[in-house]
Design an enzyme around this catalytic site. Structure first.
Site, short mmCIF file in Angstrom:
data_model
loop_
_atom_site.label_atom_id
_atom_site.label_comp_id
_atom_site.label_asym_id
_atom_site.label_seq_id
_atom_site.Cartn_x
_atom_site.Cartn_y
_atom_site.Cartn_z
N ASP A 299 38.45 37.36 42.08
CA ASP A 299 38.23 38.81 42.09
C ASP A 299 39.60 39.47 42.28
O ASP A 299 40.61 38.88 41.91
CB ASP A 299 37.23 39.20 43.18
CG ASP A 299 36.43 40.46 42.82
OD1 ASP A 299 37.07 41.49 42.55
OD2 ASP A 299 35.19 40.42 42.82
N HIS A 333 40.48 40.12 39.04
CA HIS A 333 39.96 41.32 38.39
C HIS A 333 41.02 42.41 38.34
O HIS A 333 40.95 43.31 37.50
CB HIS A 333 38.72 41.83 39.13
CG HIS A 333 37.53 40.96 38.95
ND1 HIS A 333 36.29 41.27 39.48
CD2 HIS A 333 37.36 39.79 38.29
CE1 HIS A 333 35.41 40.33 39.16
NE2 HIS A 333 36.04 39.42 38.45
#
Length: 479
Positions: A299, A333
């Site tokens: 992430d 991300h």
């Protein structure tokens, strides 16, 4: 100067001279792409002020060696020895818990004031992946909401002078058999689904509790709620140092300091590719230095936060005075992200001399919020950023998740990017404010994107300044 502070000072001086290198981006090309180090003047004059205000922990010069307390380091459950070392440190008024080379299994480790957990080279701490070991519940913040939940694996609450240091490995024990499936269906675990034991019912109930103003002590979301704990969380602590260690396989966010002041994260590697495996998420923290770190995550690499929706506005503590420098970002991300739990606001963030590159890096710089999160986000400065491969270079999005459904318009202004070089991107920009509440004062200087599939979108921005910016070899002039 204590032994800890002397080591930190010397490493800080050496780190300033190191040029981070990412696989696929040669050191020579990196050096050529970067202008000489700019001076600390103009808005950047605040950086030396921030650094001088950060206090390193003062740790008494006494050691509590885990093997001297009886641990063998042969893969046995060493929980009792960690607990004994912490208690010995507490009784003595502080000291260093030394973990010699070896392999140690354990449940949660709760540090106390004036204590350093130090892993010598070759030391490995492996957390037992048994959720029942992380009870009773403790006060924590989960996705920006305060609650009583599973204990973080390494945790301190209301402690002064705490440190996690060394050259060892800390493995959170999470995988697609334990912890990660609680996310529900996710792209990290091939057999995951939304059936069975997942976080979804408890997540909704916690959000409802927070919006309704249920007292934190009554928000009980541990056993049976399936809300995963972070690997490292220092909560309401002062003078915190996390240095040198490698952190892998976290159940949730890897490093999550909350409501801390004087926080240093230095020369740390976070390598966790599970769902929500953010690298470092300082939340509602003040005076923060993140430097010399490698983030390779499932992430966001660094995500700066300040609470979610009504709960973030209730606590009402921004994250402010943050310096990020000489870091590497690989998978993630986003490289540097602000949000999405950002209702308390973020201000005075300075990022310089960092390198990002991966085919699995979605965004370089990102601000994500919406009309439910809101947040005042301002004075964000980025310079000397080298990106090899990324999908989107700069993203500022007011339509994240819930989008334009709330009554709390974000207030985003004074964002400056200079000397950014990107080799390859799918899209240069995805920048969308609200027409009624535009992004104000976005400035991009002396930057280039060598290859971009498209320019992307820039909407609802007032006071946009672009100077000496090129995309695909052509001068960029926003329409």
């Amino acid at each position: 100067m204590t032994g800890l502070n002397r080591r930190v000072f010397l490493q800080s001086m050496m780190a300033a001279a190191v040029v981070p290198v990412i696989s696929g981006l040669p050191a020579q090309a990196l050096a050529m792409s970067r202008p000489p180090r700019a001076q600390y003047n103009g808005p950047w004059a605040k950086v030396p002020e921030i650094l001088s205000s950060i206090r390193l922990p003062s740790i008494p010069a006494r050691d509590f060696n885990l093997k001297a307390l009886g641990a063998r380091g042969e893969g046995e459950d060493a929980s009792e020895y960690f607990a004994a070392a912490v208690e010995a440190s507490r009784r003595a008024g502080g000291g260093r818990i030394v973990v010699p080379a070896g392999r140690y299994r354990t449940g949660p480790i709760h540090l106390v004031s004036n204590t350093e957990l130090h892993l010598e080279e070759g030391a490995e701490i492996h957390f037992v992946p048994d959720p029942g070991r992380y009870l009773p519940a403790v006060k924590t913040r989960w996705e920006g909401l305060e609650m009583m939940g599973y204990s973080p694996l390494i945790y301190a609450h209301k402690a002064d002078n705490v440190a996690l240091t060394g050259k060892g490995l800390i493995d959170g024990g999470a995988d697609c058999d334990t912890w990660w499936p609680w996310k529900g269906a996710n792209g990290k675990c091939a057999n995951s689904s939304n059936e069975g034991d997942t976080q979804h019912p408890a997540r909704k109930a916690l959000m409802d509790d927070a919006e309704s103003g249920v007292p934190v002590a009554e928000r009980l979301y541990a056993d049976g709620s399936f809300l995963r704990p972070p690997l490292v969380q220092f909560y309401e602590c002062n003078n915190v140092l996390i240095e040198g260690v490698t952190l892998e396989n976290s159940p949730f966010w890897v490093i999550h300091p909350v409501l801390c002041e004087s926080l240093t994260v230095r020369n740390v590697t976070t390598r966790s590719h599970g769902p929500n495996s953010d690298g470092c998420d300082p939340e509602s923290c003040r005076n923060v230095l993140i430097e010399g770190c490698l983030f390779d995550n499932g992430d966001d690499c660094i995500a700066i936060k300040s609470g979610r929706n009504a709960d973030g506005r209730r606590v009402n503590v921004p994250t402010e005075n943050v310096v990020v420098r000489n870091c590497q970002m690989r998978d993630g991300h986003g490289g540097l992200v602000l949000g999405s739990e950002i209702s308390g606001g973020v201000r005075n963030v300075f990022m310089e001399d960092c390198v990002m590159s991966s085919p699995n890096l979605d965004r370089g710089l990102r601000i994500k919020t919406n009309a439910m999160r809101g947040g005042e986000i301002h004075d964000i400065y980025v310079r000397n950023l080298t990106i090899g491969q990324v999908k989107d270079v700069i993203v500022i999005n007011f339509f994240y998740e819930e989008g334009d459904k709330g009554s709390f318009d974000p207030n985003v202004y004074n964002i400056q990017v200079e000397n950014l070089v990107c080799e390859q991107a799918n899209r240069a920009f995805h920048i969308r404010g609200f027409e009624r509440a535009p992004i104000r004062g976005l400035q991009i200087f002396n930057s280039r994107i060598d290859q971009a599939g498209s320019v992307g979108v820039i909407e609802a921005v007032s006071g946009l300044t672009v100077d000496n910016v090129s995309i695909n070899g052509q001068a960029f002039k926003p329409g």
